[in-house]
Design an enzyme around this catalytic site. Sequence first.
Site, PDB file in Angstrom:
ATOM      1  N   LYS A 243       2.855   1.694  16.350  1.00  0.00           N
ATOM      2  CA  LYS A 243       4.062   1.595  15.554  1.00  0.00           C
ATOM      3  C   LYS A 243       4.192   2.513  14.522  1.00  0.00           C
ATOM      4  O   LYS A 243       5.081   3.372  14.429  1.00  0.00           O
ATOM      5  CB  LYS A 243       3.817   0.085  14.733  1.00  0.00           C
ATOM      6  CG  LYS A 243       4.856  -0.082  13.805  1.00  0.00           C
ATOM      7  CD  LYS A 243       4.882  -1.327  12.748  1.00  0.00           C
ATOM      8  CE  LYS A 243       5.719  -1.442  11.940  1.00  0.00           C
ATOM      9  NZ  LYS A 243       5.534  -2.631  10.875  1.00  0.00           N
ATOM     10  N   GLN A 244       2.943   3.133  13.907  1.00  0.00           N
ATOM     11  CA  GLN A 244       3.026   4.140  12.786  1.00  0.00           C
ATOM     12  C   GLN A 244       1.713   4.841  12.749  1.00  0.00           C
ATOM     13  O   GLN A 244       0.534   4.179  13.243  1.00  0.00           O
ATOM     14  CB  GLN A 244       3.245   3.541  11.490  1.00  0.00           C
ATOM     15  CG  GLN A 244       2.301   2.509  11.023  1.00  0.00           C
ATOM     16  CD  GLN A 244       2.692   1.726   9.884  1.00  0.00           C
ATOM     17  OE1 GLN A 244       3.255   0.909  10.160  1.00  0.00           O
ATOM     18  NE2 GLN A 244       2.787   2.015   8.586  1.00  0.00           N
TER      19      GLN A 244
ATOM     20  N   TRP B 213       0.814  -1.275  -0.264  1.00  0.00           N
ATOM     21  CA  TRP B 213      -0.155   0.036   0.024  1.00  0.00           C
ATOM     22  C   TRP B 213       0.951   1.157   0.012  1.00  0.00           C
ATOM     23  O   TRP B 213       0.471   2.454  -0.374  1.00  0.00           O
ATOM     24  CB  TRP B 213      -0.901  -0.018   1.356  1.00  0.00           C
ATOM     25  CG  TRP B 213      -0.338   0.329   2.644  1.00  0.00           C
ATOM     26  CD1 TRP B 213       0.763  -0.326   3.157  1.00  0.00           C
ATOM     27  CD2 TRP B 213      -0.585   1.336   3.191  1.00  0.00           C
ATOM     28  NE1 TRP B 213       0.908   0.305   4.315  1.00  0.00           N
ATOM     29  CE2 TRP B 213       0.489   1.282   4.515  1.00  0.00           C
ATOM     30  CE3 TRP B 213      -1.634   2.182   3.468  1.00  0.00           C
ATOM     31  CZ2 TRP B 213       0.172   2.302   5.762  1.00  0.00           C
ATOM     32  CZ3 TRP B 213      -1.574   3.483   4.440  1.00  0.00           C
ATOM     33  CH2 TRP B 213      -0.825   3.014   5.645  1.00  0.00           C
ATOM     34  N   ASP B 214       2.059   0.900   0.338  1.00  0.00           N
ATOM     35  CA  ASP B 214       3.154   2.216   0.241  1.00  0.00           C
ATOM     36  C   ASP B 214       3.009   3.168  -0.812  1.00  0.00           C
ATOM     37  O   ASP B 214       3.114   4.243  -0.973  1.00  0.00           O
ATOM     38  CB  ASP B 214       4.709   1.733   0.398  1.00  0.00           C
ATOM     39  CG  ASP B 214       4.912   0.636   1.851  1.00  0.00           C
ATOM     40  OD1 ASP B 214       3.897   0.022   2.066  1.00  0.00           O
ATOM     41  OD2 ASP B 214       5.888   0.602   2.061  1.00  0.00           O
TER      42      ASP B 214
ATOM     43  N   GLU C  40       0.598  -1.721  12.888  1.00  0.00           N
ATOM     44  CA  GLU C  40       0.658  -3.294  13.167  1.00  0.00           C
ATOM     45  C   GLU C  40       0.834  -3.755  14.458  1.00  0.00           C
ATOM     46  O   GLU C  40       1.229  -5.116  14.734  1.00  0.00           O
ATOM     47  CB  GLU C  40       1.678  -3.690  12.131  1.00  0.00           C
ATOM     48  CG  GLU C  40       1.276  -3.545  10.641  1.00  0.00           C
ATOM     49  CD  GLU C  40       2.222  -3.786   9.636  1.00  0.00           C
ATOM     50  OE1 GLU C  40       3.352  -4.033  10.064  1.00  0.00           O
ATOM     51  OE2 GLU C  40       1.848  -4.052   8.559  1.00  0.00           O
TER      52      GLU C  40
HETATM   53  C1  BGC Z   1       4.618  -1.073   7.789  1.00  0.00           C
HETATM   54  C2  BGC Z   1       3.841  -1.337   6.419  1.00  0.00           C
HETATM   55  C3  BGC Z   1       4.459  -1.438   5.114  1.00  0.00           C
HETATM   56  C4  BGC Z   1       5.571  -2.175   5.201  1.00  0.00           C
HETATM   57  C5  BGC Z   1       6.426  -1.971   3.975  1.00  0.00           C
HETATM   58  C6  BGC Z   1       5.880  -2.338   7.480  1.00  0.00           C
HETATM   59  O1  BGC Z   1       6.427  -1.931   8.404  1.00  0.00           O
HETATM   60  O2  BGC Z   1       3.928  -1.379   8.878  1.00  0.00           O
HETATM   61  O3  BGC Z   1       2.695  -0.361   6.621  1.00  0.00           O
HETATM   62  O4  BGC Z   1       3.450  -1.386   4.248  1.00  0.00           O
HETATM   63  O5  BGC Z   1       6.369  -1.868   6.489  1.00  0.00           O
HETATM   64  O6  BGC Z   1       6.895  -0.677   3.999  1.00  0.00           O
END
Ligand code: BGC
Length: 770
Positions: A601-602, A357-358, A488
Amino acid sequence: MKKYLKVDPWQIIEEQFNAENHKSSESIFSIGNGLVGQRANFEEDYSGRTLQGTYVAGIYYPDKTKVGWWKNGYPEYFAKVLNAPNFIGIRIFIDEEALDLAKCKVISFRRVLNMKEGILSRNFLAEMPSGKQVEVTAIRFLSMAVPETGAVRYSITAVNDGMEVRFVPYLDGNVVNEDANWDEVFWDQVSHEIKGNEGYLIAKTKKTSLEVANGMLIQAFCDGTEITQPPLNAERSGYVEASYTLSLAKKSKLDIYKYIGVLSSLYHSGGTILGDTKQVLKKAAETGFEKMQEAHTARWRGIWEHSDIIVEGDEEAQQGIRFNIFHLNQTYRGDDPRLNIGPKGFTGEKYGGSTYWDTEAFCIPFFLCTAPASVTRNLLLYRYKHLEKAIENAQKLGYTNGAAFYPMVTMNGEECHNEWEITFEEIHRNGAIAFAIFNYIRHTGDHAYLIDYGLEVLVAISRFWSQRVNWSGEKMKYVILGVTGPNEYENNVNNNWYTNTLASWTLQYTIETIELVRQVDPAKYNSLVNKISFNDKEETARWKDIIAKMYFPYLESQGVFLQQEGYMDKEQMTAAQLDPKQRPLNQKWSWDRILRSCFIKQADVLQGIYLFEERYDTETIARNFDFYESRTVHESSLSPCVHVVLAARLKKMDLAHRLYLRTSRLDIDDYNNEVHEGLHITSMAGTYMAIIEGFAGKRVREGRLVLNPQIPANWKTFAFKILFHGCQLKVTVNNTKVIVKNESNTSVEVIVFGTDYAIAGNSAIDIMRN
Ligand code: BGC
């Protein structure tokens, strides 16, 4: 964190050889041209710690899934971009001793990545065990102008004595992936051929039958005189070499030119690929190294012309942003809708080079501003082409009626990821794909895209949301259960605010798009209705009901949107209360402890506020920001950039700048101690957003470009160009004013600090900052 590289506005410079840093530098100094990419491996042999990595766009292998507990719906394989044949290698022997920086004394060493010109160079003075000293200067590039070609110039000077030099340029297809699940060899060797100074290899991937052809053509000169003596050739399966031996007198210099061709079956058929490689290589050698380099650097000049951000007053920030822009352009060219952007690009194996999804959430905002609309259009078409697979993917999970569930990780449209909490639960990616269509349209006005492709994707995603929600008799609301949001560090939660928000927004946007397409092009609308058996009245009636009755968790006591139900049952702490020795949590804590903690986390709620900011007043944004920022540990590289945008929106410029430095220099300064695995390419686009949407306050509102520029305290000026509806604007911000120059011929409407300006073609406005 490791700071061993010199700060410079246009270059990344390493001034000492330290084997400890070598794997990190191999990532940081990577070069690529969108079709091929490569870690900064040495040309000569190196027996120290290294990750040899060469990657060819679109060439992947379905590596059989390895998983402890199988769940229905898991994919059979994880598609990986493959470590492809090594084409840069030139083995060097001095009086039959191998030149190997892990074994000889390195007296001086300098490695430079010239980002302005896309050139990787290295200069070192080494003393062989015999005491003989050689000076080596190696320069290489992968051509941006003729992307199937590249070139290396490797020069050796005998410093303190005469010596016999044997140099062996080779092509080696016997490569493996470090991350192979079953230690399988992914390539079948198809053919090899070497005659004199020209060699070829063709390798084919197992299972996917994708071919890569490599060619090398060698020219060498001793003190300017061409070496005409024929080399000794050797060959075996997947390997060819040309070995030359000569006496190099003291102070004499040997220049080796290795011209390279890398062609793939994406663009050439099996029957012609060898002949085509020969042609391409012949042309490259005829053009010659200097002219190839000129054409390549001219291409980079063009790229910088559109995408550079100039920062005056803060060299670290300047180097950081250019590093990010440079790597994004090396990773994706935007001319082929079959290709996409892996989180590590071509700089490492982690994440398998697959699409996440990035791309939609982070990379598209970058390409929208810096590249022609066709580049983003191709990224959208990539998902359009995968629509059928997304529908199949949804069917496997029990969805019907053409509902599409796009994969979280993919190469060819099929899901590759097999951690249930991500594969099945991170359903928010479907929303990011819908939002990217909206973002593209508002930036470019390309309604034809909506008519021909976009609406079909939107309906399929809306059909998914419509089946994924369920009615809660208890709440008398629609709910979305058992999801993982962008954060996550929480799994299987109910009513993730971000996911519910995106789901309901997608349904609304799809309904609006249906109206638009129906009006603008009824014939195409009707043909789509037939194609996808769309019962528009019934289906949209349900969507409207969901929009009206969606449940959004809210925390009254704090006046904030609640990340998910139950979040407040967790022990509430702030990240500042954590012992710094406990961080990063994902390396120091058990997963059990992470899941039970409140740490984020984000960006999650804040990711939603970022996307739909215009819906909320400043107080609401501030309350949510303060609440969630204090609990966020930013252990995804994708996190800080979103916080920068909102911090700047709230005029918290010190915090915004601090977080900006973290995102822009994440890899150069190795904040997370993992750069040896590869670079964070997709988060680099987030860094760009941090400046443009954060500091410059760029938004699109009701079809117009909005700017609210601020400048970090230690910056004197920053300037950038952006594309909007086909017009190029140059924006310069300093401590006293903002200058917006319209570099196109047509007039553009821009709102700066809340005032509307119509800027005529090729003219500029000067606005004083408060
Ligand atoms: C992030 C995801 C991301 C993936 C690839 C993960 O650490 O939590 O949001 O899509 O890394 O960059």
